[in-house]
Enzyme design. Structure first.
Site, PDB file in Angstrom:
ATOM      1  N   TYR A   1       2.185  -0.196  -4.460  1.00 32.34           N
ATOM      2  CA  TYR A   1       0.920  -0.712  -4.981  1.00 32.34           C
ATOM      3  C   TYR A   1      -0.212  -0.378  -4.024  1.00 32.34           C
ATOM      4  O   TYR A   1       0.018   0.036  -2.880  1.00 32.34           O
ATOM      5  CB  TYR A   1       1.008  -2.230  -5.204  1.00 32.34           C
ATOM      6  CG  TYR A   1       1.000  -3.052  -3.934  1.00 32.34           C
ATOM      7  CD1 TYR A   1       2.121  -3.138  -3.135  1.00 32.34           C
ATOM      8  CD2 TYR A   1      -0.147  -3.731  -3.529  1.00 32.34           C
ATOM      9  CE1 TYR A   1       2.103  -3.875  -1.959  1.00 32.34           C
ATOM     10  CE2 TYR A   1      -0.169  -4.483  -2.363  1.00 32.34           C
ATOM     11  CZ  TYR A   1       0.959  -4.544  -1.583  1.00 32.34           C
ATOM     12  OH  TYR A   1       0.940  -5.270  -0.415  1.00 32.34           O
TER      13      TYR A   1
ATOM     14  N   LYS B   1       3.884   1.208   1.106  1.00 30.40           N
ATOM     15  CA  LYS B   1       3.279  -0.012   0.530  1.00 30.40           C
ATOM     16  C   LYS B   1       4.083  -0.437  -0.694  1.00 30.40           C
ATOM     17  O   LYS B   1       3.650  -0.324  -1.850  1.00 30.40           O
ATOM     18  CB  LYS B   1       1.796   0.224   0.201  1.00 30.40           C
ATOM     19  CG  LYS B   1       1.000  -1.075   0.116  1.00 30.40           C
ATOM     20  CD  LYS B   1      -0.476  -0.803   0.222  1.00 30.40           C
ATOM     21  CE  LYS B   1      -1.341  -2.007  -0.105  1.00 30.40           C
ATOM     22  NZ  LYS B   1      -1.100  -3.212   0.660  1.00 30.40           N
TER      23      LYS B   1
ATOM     24  N   GLU C   1       2.028  -6.663  12.903  1.00 30.00           N
ATOM     25  CA  GLU C   1       0.800  -6.825  12.109  1.00 30.00           C
ATOM     26  C   GLU C   1       0.837  -8.214  11.491  1.00 30.00           C
ATOM     27  O   GLU C   1       1.537  -9.083  11.998  1.00 30.00           O
ATOM     28  CB  GLU C   1       0.706  -5.720  11.043  1.00 30.00           C
ATOM     29  CG  GLU C   1       1.908  -5.669  10.123  1.00 30.00           C
ATOM     30  CD  GLU C   1       1.807  -4.619   9.021  1.00 30.00           C
ATOM     31  OE1 GLU C   1       0.684  -4.218   8.662  1.00 30.00           O
ATOM     32  OE2 GLU C   1       2.861  -4.212   8.498  1.00 30.00           O
TER      33      GLU C   1
ATOM     34  N   LEU D   1       2.133  -1.251   8.093  1.00 30.21           N
ATOM     35  CA  LEU D   1       1.424  -0.514   7.051  1.00 30.21           C
ATOM     36  C   LEU D   1       0.160   0.042   7.701  1.00 30.21           C
ATOM     37  O   LEU D   1      -0.598  -0.710   8.319  1.00 30.21           O
ATOM     38  CB  LEU D   1       1.037  -1.431   5.893  1.00 30.21           C
ATOM     39  CG  LEU D   1       0.316  -0.660   4.795  1.00 30.21           C
ATOM     40  CD1 LEU D   1       1.306   0.144   3.967  1.00 30.21           C
ATOM     41  CD2 LEU D   1      -0.488  -1.582   3.910  1.00 30.21           C
TER      42      LEU D   1
HETATM   43  N1  PDD Z   1      -2.769  -5.856   2.046  1.00 29.46           N
HETATM   44  N2  PDD Z   1      -0.606  -4.663   6.456  1.00 29.46           N
HETATM   45  C1  PDD Z   1      -0.056  -5.177   5.349  1.00 29.46           C
HETATM   46  C2  PDD Z   1       1.338  -5.700   5.430  1.00 29.46           C
HETATM   47  C3  PDD Z   1      -0.789  -5.226   4.151  1.00 29.46           C
HETATM   48  O1  PDD Z   1      -0.229  -5.719   3.033  1.00 29.46           O
HETATM   49  C4  PDD Z   1      -2.126  -4.760   4.132  1.00 29.46           C
HETATM   50  C5  PDD Z   1      -2.949  -4.765   2.878  1.00 29.46           C
HETATM   51  C6  PDD Z   1      -2.661  -4.235   5.322  1.00 29.46           C
HETATM   52  C7  PDD Z   1      -4.069  -3.694   5.392  1.00 29.46           C
HETATM   53  O2  PDD Z   1      -4.200  -2.508   4.646  1.00 29.46           O
HETATM   54  P1  PDD Z   1      -5.595  -2.083   4.007  1.00 29.46           P
HETATM   55  O3  PDD Z   1      -6.578  -2.120   5.122  1.00 29.46           O
HETATM   56  O4  PDD Z   1      -5.356  -0.721   3.528  1.00 29.46           O
HETATM   57  O5  PDD Z   1      -5.914  -3.070   2.928  1.00 29.46           O
HETATM   58  C8  PDD Z   1      -1.875  -4.193   6.458  1.00 29.46           C
HETATM   59  C9  PDD Z   1      -3.387  -5.878   0.764  1.00 29.46           C
HETATM   60  C10 PDD Z   1      -4.840  -6.126   0.813  1.00 29.46           C
HETATM   61  C11 PDD Z   1      -2.636  -6.869  -0.100  1.00 29.46           C
HETATM   62  O6  PDD Z   1      -1.413  -6.887  -0.026  1.00 29.46           O
HETATM   63  O7  PDD Z   1      -3.268  -7.591  -0.851  1.00 29.46           O
END
Ligand code: PDD
Length: 283
Positions: free
Chosen positions: A33, A148, A180, A205
């Site tokens: 996703y 992801k 993270e 991620l």
């Molecule tokens: N989450 N790490 C994890 C485990 C994440 O699920 C996310 C993003 C990030 C940050 O990635 P980005 O900057 O590309 O949004 C880091 C999204 C927002 C979610 O699951 O809703």
């Protein structure tokens, strides 16, 4: 006004949107996703999100369900049909529908679903002005968190544990270092003003917001070091923040029972958030 979702070629009322019970996303979490932010009709970091979607799919040998340009059109259609100039767009691609079997079936048509929900940047700014508290949790996720994947149970457990004690995020610890957070990347700023975040690897991620935040930090002539850091370093940090599409740059003011810095959002973090917003608006 009823919400509209996109499901495999059709725009349907959200309440009626459905996929088959043998969709492999449902049975195996066999899908990926993306979550993309659009503010006042302007997409923030969209190229990066679509590139990561392609990468996640490639890693799992799932085909892109349509061209990147077609995906952009559908995203815009679903956002407009929901009358939302500012929104979070959720895109999910699974391997598709097939009789249950662990082995990847050949030639499946991937399932593509999109939903949108409202996003309010002012509300996000108000939250950032206060900062959030986080708790530590063990990182019990699988070994390919760079993909992801929709397999988010460990993330959901960690975030739920945080919410049960009124915290906004869970800071994940694996083998003695911070990886993270449950849905965001974690950063600290040490006493010398150096920004530290876990390097790209299979353990995190690789956030799209993290990449843009790095570019903003460079513009602000801040030093960024990508290396694993420990909870002791978190405790000694002068500032801490998280990055993600939904939280942008979010100050952290406390971890477990201790304060970060003086317990209020730090000045460098605030500058970085402002710089991020200015950069996104200017694109
Ligand atoms: N989450 N790490 C994890 C485990 C994440 O699920 C996310 C993003 C990030 C940050 O990635 P980005 O900057 O590309 O949004 C880091 C999204 C927002 C979610 O699951 O809703």
């Amino acid at each position: 006004m009823s919400r509209i979702a996109y499901v495999n070629g059709q725009y349907v009322p959200h309440a009626l949107a459905q996929v088959h019970i043998e969709d492999r996303g449902y049975q195996f979490a066999d899908g990926v996703y993306e979550v993309c932010l659009v503010v006042d009709g302007k997409y923030w970091d969209l190229d990066g999100h679509l590139a990561r979607l392609k990468r996640s799919l490639d890693e799992l040998q799932i085909a892109m369900p349509m061209s990147e340009n077609a995906l952009r059109v559908v995203m815009d259609n679903v956002r407009k049909r929901n009358h939302l100039p500012s929104a979070m767009i959720y895109i999910q691609v699974t391997r598709g529908v097939a009789p249950r079997n662990h082995i990847f079936p050949v030639g499946l048509k991937p399932s593509l679903v999109m939903t949108v929900k409202p996003f309010d940047l002012d509300q996000s700014d108000a939250k950032a002005a206060k900062g959030i508290r986080v708790i530590t949790q063990p990182d019990i996720r699988w070994g390919r968190t760079d993909i992801k994947s929709t397999g988010l149970l460990a993330n959901a457990m960690a975030k739920h544990a945080a919410s049960e004690v009124g915290a906004g995020e869970a800071l994940l610890i694996r083998d003695g270092h911070i990886t993270e957070c449950s849905s965001s990347n974690a950063w600290i700023i040490d006493k010398d003003g150096v920004l530290i975040t876990h390097p790209k690897s299979h353990e995190i991620l690789s956030g799209i917001t993290r990449e843009t935040a790095k570019a903003c930090a460079q513009e602000l002539q801040l030093n960024v070091v990508e290396r694993p850091f420990t909870l002791d370093e978190v405790k000694a940090a002068s500032e801490m923040f998280l990055t993600s599409a939904s939280s942008v740059v979010m100050p952290v003011i406390g971890v477990d029972s201790f304060k970060i810095g003086d317990g209020t959002p730090g000045p460098i973090t605030k500058r970085l958030r402002e710089s991020y917003k200015a950069r996104a608006r200017a694109l």
